[in-house]
Design a protein around this motif. Structure first.
Motif, PDB file in Angstrom:
ATOM      1  N   MET A 136       0.848  -1.186   0.000  1.00  0.00           N
ATOM      2  CA  MET A 136       0.000   0.000   0.000  1.00  0.00           C
ATOM      3  C   MET A 136       0.886   1.239   0.000  1.00  0.00           C
ATOM      4  O   MET A 136       1.748   1.405   0.855  1.00  0.00           O
ATOM      5  N   THR A 137       0.691   2.105  -0.974  1.00  0.00           N
ATOM      6  CA  THR A 137       1.524   3.290  -1.118  1.00  0.00           C
ATOM      7  C   THR A 137       0.875   4.481  -0.419  1.00  0.00           C
ATOM      8  O   THR A 137      -0.333   4.686  -0.536  1.00  0.00           O
ATOM      9  N   GLU A 138       1.679   5.238   0.306  1.00  0.00           N
ATOM     10  CA  GLU A 138       1.167   6.440   0.961  1.00  0.00           C
ATOM     11  C   GLU A 138       0.755   7.446  -0.089  1.00  0.00           C
ATOM     12  O   GLU A 138       1.455   7.671  -1.073  1.00  0.00           O
ATOM     13  N   SER A 139      -0.413   8.031   0.074  1.00  0.00           N
ATOM     14  CA  SER A 139      -0.899   9.015  -0.888  1.00  0.00           C
ATOM     15  C   SER A 139      -0.061  10.282  -0.802  1.00  0.00           C
ATOM     16  O   SER A 139       0.687  10.501   0.151  1.00  0.00           O
ATOM     17  N   THR A 140      -0.195  11.116  -1.821  1.00  0.00           N
ATOM     18  CA  THR A 140       0.506  12.401  -1.865  1.00  0.00           C
ATOM     19  C   THR A 140      -0.509  13.492  -2.139  1.00  0.00           C
ATOM     20  O   THR A 140      -1.537  13.262  -2.787  1.00  0.00           O
ATOM     21  N   VAL A 141      -0.244  14.675  -1.622  1.00  0.00           N
ATOM     22  CA  VAL A 141      -1.153  15.800  -1.810  1.00  0.00           C
ATOM     23  C   VAL A 141      -0.456  16.857  -2.655  1.00  0.00           C
ATOM     24  O   VAL A 141       0.624  17.331  -2.296  1.00  0.00           O
ATOM     25  N   GLU A 142      -1.056  17.191  -3.771  1.00  0.00           N
ATOM     26  CA  GLU A 142      -0.525  18.237  -4.635  1.00  0.00           C
ATOM     27  C   GLU A 142      -1.251  19.541  -4.333  1.00  0.00           C
ATOM     28  O   GLU A 142      -2.482  19.579  -4.261  1.00  0.00           O
ATOM     29  N   PRO A 169       1.709  13.501   3.437  1.00  0.00           N
ATOM     30  CA  PRO A 169       1.065  13.722   4.734  1.00  0.00           C
ATOM     31  C   PRO A 169       1.926  13.192   5.873  1.00  0.00           C
ATOM     32  O   PRO A 169       2.650  12.209   5.715  1.00  0.00           O
ATOM     33  N   THR A 170       1.861  13.824   7.013  1.00  0.00           N
ATOM     34  CA  THR A 170       2.580  13.376   8.202  1.00  0.00           C
ATOM     35  C   THR A 170       1.581  12.731   9.168  1.00  0.00           C
ATOM     36  O   THR A 170       0.379  12.664   8.891  1.00  0.00           O
ATOM     37  N   THR A 171       2.079  12.288  10.303  1.00  0.00           N
ATOM     38  CA  THR A 171       1.202  11.682  11.308  1.00  0.00           C
ATOM     39  C   THR A 171       0.465  12.731  12.127  1.00  0.00           C
ATOM     40  O   THR A 171      -0.381  12.385  12.961  1.00  0.00           O
ATOM     41  N   ALA A 193       0.751 -16.337   8.788  1.00  0.00           N
ATOM     42  CA  ALA A 193       0.706 -14.875   8.919  1.00  0.00           C
ATOM     43  C   ALA A 193       1.970 -14.337   9.565  1.00  0.00           C
ATOM     44  O   ALA A 193       2.528 -14.934  10.484  1.00  0.00           O
ATOM     45  N   THR A 194       2.417 -13.199   9.054  1.00  0.00           N
ATOM     46  CA  THR A 194       3.566 -12.504   9.635  1.00  0.00           C
ATOM     47  C   THR A 194       3.063 -11.351  10.481  1.00  0.00           C
ATOM     48  O   THR A 194       2.336 -10.490   9.975  1.00  0.00           O
ATOM     49  N   PRO A 195       3.397 -11.303  11.777  1.00  0.00           N
ATOM     50  CA  PRO A 195       2.911 -10.212  12.627  1.00  0.00           C
ATOM     51  C   PRO A 195       3.365  -8.855  12.090  1.00  0.00           C
ATOM     52  O   PRO A 195       4.465  -8.739  11.524  1.00  0.00           O
ATOM     53  N   PRO A 196       2.547  -7.833  12.243  1.00  0.00           N
ATOM     54  CA  PRO A 196       2.943  -6.502  11.771  1.00  0.00           C
ATOM     55  C   PRO A 196       4.006  -5.908  12.670  1.00  0.00           C
ATOM     56  O   PRO A 196       4.255  -6.405  13.774  1.00  0.00           O
ATOM     57  N   GLY A 197       4.628  -4.841  12.207  1.00  0.00           N
ATOM     58  CA  GLY A 197       5.585  -4.138  13.041  1.00  0.00           C
ATOM     59  C   GLY A 197       4.879  -3.361  14.138  1.00  0.00           C
ATOM     60  O   GLY A 197       3.659  -3.450  14.305  1.00  0.00           O
ATOM     61  N   ASP A 198       5.638  -2.598  14.862  1.00  0.00           N
ATOM     62  CA  ASP A 198       5.083  -1.807  15.954  1.00  0.00           C
ATOM     63  C   ASP A 198       4.188  -0.719  15.381  1.00  0.00           C
ATOM     64  O   ASP A 198       4.651   0.132  14.610  1.00  0.00           O
ATOM     65  N   GLN A 199       2.927  -0.741  15.731  1.00  0.00           N
ATOM     66  CA  GLN A 199       1.964   0.242  15.248  1.00  0.00           C
ATOM     67  C   GLN A 199       1.121   0.739  16.411  1.00  0.00           C
ATOM     68  O   GLN A 199       0.814  -0.012  17.335  1.00  0.00           O
ATOM     69  N   PRO A 200       0.710   1.995  16.373  1.00  0.00           N
ATOM     70  CA  PRO A 200      -0.167   2.493  17.429  1.00  0.00           C
ATOM     71  C   PRO A 200      -1.583   1.946  17.258  1.00  0.00           C
ATOM     72  O   PRO A 200      -1.938   1.406  16.208  1.00  0.00           O
ATOM     73  N   THR A 216     -10.583   5.285   7.248  1.00  0.00           N
ATOM     74  CA  THR A 216      -9.901   4.147   7.832  1.00  0.00           C
ATOM     75  C   THR A 216      -8.438   4.462   8.085  1.00  0.00           C
ATOM     76  O   THR A 216      -7.831   5.257   7.363  1.00  0.00           O
ATOM     77  N   PRO A 217      -7.844   3.849   9.103  1.00  0.00           N
ATOM     78  CA  PRO A 217      -6.417   4.048   9.349  1.00  0.00           C
ATOM     79  C   PRO A 217      -5.586   3.445   8.207  1.00  0.00           C
ATOM     80  O   PRO A 217      -6.052   2.559   7.491  1.00  0.00           O
TER      81      PRO A 217
END
Length: 256
Positions: free
Chosen positions: A1-7, A97-99, A235-242, A251-252
């Protein structure tokens, strides 16, 4: 999944050209709406200085915009409409976008709308009272710890905008996912979980308005589908996520 970009494209349009500029973008917007790489768009006008406009376009990625849309047949129609106003562009850049994001107090959280901590405690108490008697789900929750319902209440409360009680006492998203590893949850079990949760929401007296219930059900569908994915043997557990933050219509950025 690619992070979107804002123009962002910032214009300064002379007052005598503003009406034709808006008309041109109204026509050009049809090309944006038809573009698979365009998530959404908005043209805003400055209140303090009517000559200033900002066009915001969210793209699935910068590459999808530059290599996709700009090289597609749609771009020709878009460019034909906006080309006369290119000399008036003051900035045209892509932003990641940032967090740092969220909603203000004018929009109540789902947590507050539901009734806060007491509502989610009633919900999980009602839910797990059903689970232990259910022939489909009881085997999954065999040996259920007495504090399990309380932990899930904390989780749901935090997910829906409440205090970070689950994060502070249990951990983040990875901790919740770990609870499902190796359980081989079936689609039948997942669907029963969702249905019983909706029944429990009725029993617990949670709001019944369409906006709340649609957001509530959307999270139940999203979360249980991730649970099924991570419960598979390979299944491979995900990394550290909040802990994800669920709002009224977004959706997150987590994915399997």
């Amino acid at each position: 999944m690619t992070e979107s970009t804002v123009e962002y494209v910032r214009y300064r349009i002379p007052a005598e050209k503003s009406a034709e500029f808006l008309a041109a973008y109204t026509r050009a917007a049809a090309q944006l709406a038809a573009a698979p790489s365009c998530v959404d768009y908005e043209l805003a006008r400055c209140e303090e200085d009517f000559e200033h406009f900002v066009l915001r376009i969210t793209w699935t990625s910068t590459e999808d915009h530059v290599q996709g849309f700009r090289k597609s047949e749609l771009f020709a129609g878009f460019y034909a409409e906006v080309q006369p106003y290119i000399p008036y562009i003051q900035e045209m850049r892509h932003y990641t976008p940032t967090t740092v994001r969220g909603t203000g107090a004018s929009v109540p959280t789902i947590y507050a709308w539901a009734g806060g901590a007491e509502a989610f405690t009633r919900l999980t108490d009602a839910f797990y009272a059903k689970v232990v008697k259910d022939d489909v789900l009881a085997p999954v929750f065999e040996g259920l710890a007495p504090e399990h319902a309380m932990h899930v209440a904390l989780w749901l409360g935090e997910v829906f905008g409440g205090p970070p009680a689950y994060s502070e006492s249990q951990g983040g998203h990875g901790h919740m996912v770990a609870m499902h590893l190796g359980k081989n949850i079936t689609e039948v079990q997942r669907r029963r979980w969702v249905n019983l949760l909706q029944d429990a929401a009725d029993d617990a007296g949670l709001p019944t308005d369409a906006e709340f219930r649609s957001a509530f059900l959307a999270y139940a569908e999203w979360g249980t589908r991730l649970a099924v994915h991570f419960s598979a043997p390979d299944a491979t557990p995900p990394g550290d996520q909040p802990v994800p933050k669920w709002t009224w219509g977004a959706t997150p950025p987590y994915h399997a």
